[in-house]
Design a protein around this motif. Structure first.
Motif, PDB file in Angstrom:
ATOM      1  N   GLU A  57       0.839  -1.192   0.000  1.00  0.00           N
ATOM      2  CA  GLU A  57       0.000   0.000   0.000  1.00  0.00           C
ATOM      3  C   GLU A  57       0.874   1.242   0.000  1.00  0.00           C
ATOM      4  N   GLU A 102       1.008   5.066   1.188  1.00  0.00           N
ATOM      5  CA  GLU A 102       0.357   6.016   2.076  1.00  0.00           C
ATOM      6  C   GLU A 102       1.224   7.258   2.224  1.00  0.00           C
ATOM      7  N   THR A 159      -2.762   9.627  -3.956  1.00  0.00           N
ATOM      8  CA  THR A 159      -4.038   8.910  -4.021  1.00  0.00           C
ATOM      9  C   THR A 159      -4.278   8.373  -5.420  1.00  0.00           C
ATOM     10  N   SER A 194      -2.172   5.432  -5.740  1.00  0.00           N
ATOM     11  CA  SER A 194      -2.712   4.342  -4.924  1.00  0.00           C
ATOM     12  C   SER A 194      -3.883   3.654  -5.607  1.00  0.00           C
TER      13      SER A 194
END
Length: 421
Positions: free
Chosen positions: A75, A77, A238, A241
């Motif tokens: 992930e 972040e 984002t 992601s």
């Protein structure tokens, strides 16, 4: 995405130094991840117009290999993501993905039974409509479903009729009657044949949802809205992601597809390659089915495949059924998968009181979606119960921090028994 209710309840859980956080030690940095962004964009554009979700997901898996998508599965972040994650437009996009997983496919799909070829009905049930689901329904036939959308009521859940729970375009009418007849009769035995066919049906349901998610995430990446939101919030991470989430969806689809194909061989062939165990419960306020990856064992060791996109993690599969008015959770793994086999063996030998504390984490924390008794949630559960259940569905399995709290009220184990020798 955690709901505000889950976040508030999470503040009540004290940190557990030895068990609260696990370092997966994935050797990847942002440069590795950004390198995948362009090929994932190309992949999404190529599958955007494929209407059949299975064909789209299979093509995505093929292109991921062709485009040499990197091996890391992690992930991304960043602190600046916080603004975007609170943006209602972003939540709306995530809601579209969540809803698309529940929707019928835009084209007719074939029956999942091998060599059948007939058209699947729209609403095959993965779980027993007149069995386990009926026991969860209230007087109006309503239940709750977890892990739906950022805007769901009941703290990350939505209310629906029990007859619509766990439905998907699965099987033709003939196969609905013939393939599952023996396993669906009242008080059907929990033997190898019935357990295997019910697990296969459960995994067909999960595979469909994962295929739908691959398709939906690919379409999101192909649209400009995500990038406009990220630009406005000065948050490039984002948007990146969202592409990496597509990579995770492809991984999950590959895992469920392998299980469906493997279980299909067992349904119509030898069942000697499976280890199957059933947990009989006196009470269980939820039901579900799925594939549970096991990155960490009870000994806290991490599996070497963690974070590797090209290597599938060991996993358990499970489904829930009702027999003689008692709920049963049926777990299975491949005998050759020594990691999962050892995990299931320890689980089946566990003290029933400790097992009742672990069950919500194993089932809710590692599964796709759970169907929950509205009556229990609204009228019978305590604040502690809701904390445990909400954290279990939000946690990264298997951190298992709650056995010290005991089992939620409404979860009571009677016994565990081996279905296979």
């Amino acid at each position: 995405m955690l709901s505000s209710e889950i976040k508030e309840l999470s503040k009540m859980i004290p940190p557990t130094p030895d068990y609260g956080n696990i370092d997966f030690n994935i050797k990847a940095d942002r440069k590795d991840l950004f390198r995948d962004f362009k090929p994932l964009m190309g992949l999404s554009n190529e599958i955007e117009n494929i209407l059949d979700p299975y064909k789209a997901a299979n093509e995505a898996a093929r292109l991921a290999k062709k485009y040499k998508i990197g091996k890391h599965l992690v992930e991304l972040e960043a602190d600046v993501q916080d603004r975007t994650l609170k943006d209602k437009r972003f939540l709306g996009l995530e809601q579209k993905i969540a809803i698309s997983v529940e929707k019928p496919a835009p084209v007719d799909l074939s029956c999942c039974t091998p060599d059948c070829g007939r058209a699947a009905v729209k609403n095959s049930h993965a779980l027993q409509k007149n069995g386990i689901l009926a026991t969860l329904a209230d007087e109006n036939g309503r239940i709750l479903q977890t892990k739906i959308t950022p805007f769901s009521s009941f703290g990350g859940m939505k209310e629906l009729g029990a007859r619509y729970a766990s439905v998907f375009p699965g099987y033709c009418r003939d196969c609905e009657q013939s393939v599952f007849r023996r396993a669906e009769i009242q008080n059907a035995e929990i033997d190898i044949e019935n357990a295997t066919v019910l697990l296969w049906r459960a995994l067909c349901f999960i595979r469909y949802r994962r295929a739908q998610e691959v398709k939906a995430r690919a379409m999101l990446i192909s649209k400009p809205e995500m990038y406009s939101i990220s630009k406005e919030n000065e948050d490039p991470f984002t948007a990146f992601s969202s592409a990496f989430n597509l990579k995770s969806s492809i991984y999950s689809y590959k895992m469920s597809d392998r299980w469906v194909n493997s279980l299909g061989d067992h349904v119509w062939g030898s069942k000697s390659e499976l280890t199957i165990a059933s947990i009989e419960l006196k009470e269980l306020p939820f039901a579900g089915c799925g594939v549970i990856p096991i990155p960490i064992g009870f000994d806290r060791n991490t599996h070497p495949n963690v974070g590797n996109f090209h290597a599938i993690l060991p996993s358990l599969i499970f489904t829930t059924m009702l027999r003689e008015r008692r709920p049963h959770i049926i777990f299975a793994c491949k005998r050759a998968d020594h990691w999962s086999h050892g995990f299931l063996k320890k689980l089946s030998r566990m003290d029933r009181h400790l097992l009742a504390a672990y069950i919500p984490q194993i089932v809710l924390g590692g599964s796709d979606t759970i169907y929950l008794s509205k009556r229990y949630w609204v009228r019978e559960s305590t604040e502690r119960d809701r904390c445990i259940l909400m954290h279990s569905q939000a946690m990264k399995f298997p951190q298992m921090v709650f056995p010290f709290w005991g089992a939620p009220d409404g979860v009571a184990v009677l016994r565990t028994f081996r279905v296979t020798e």
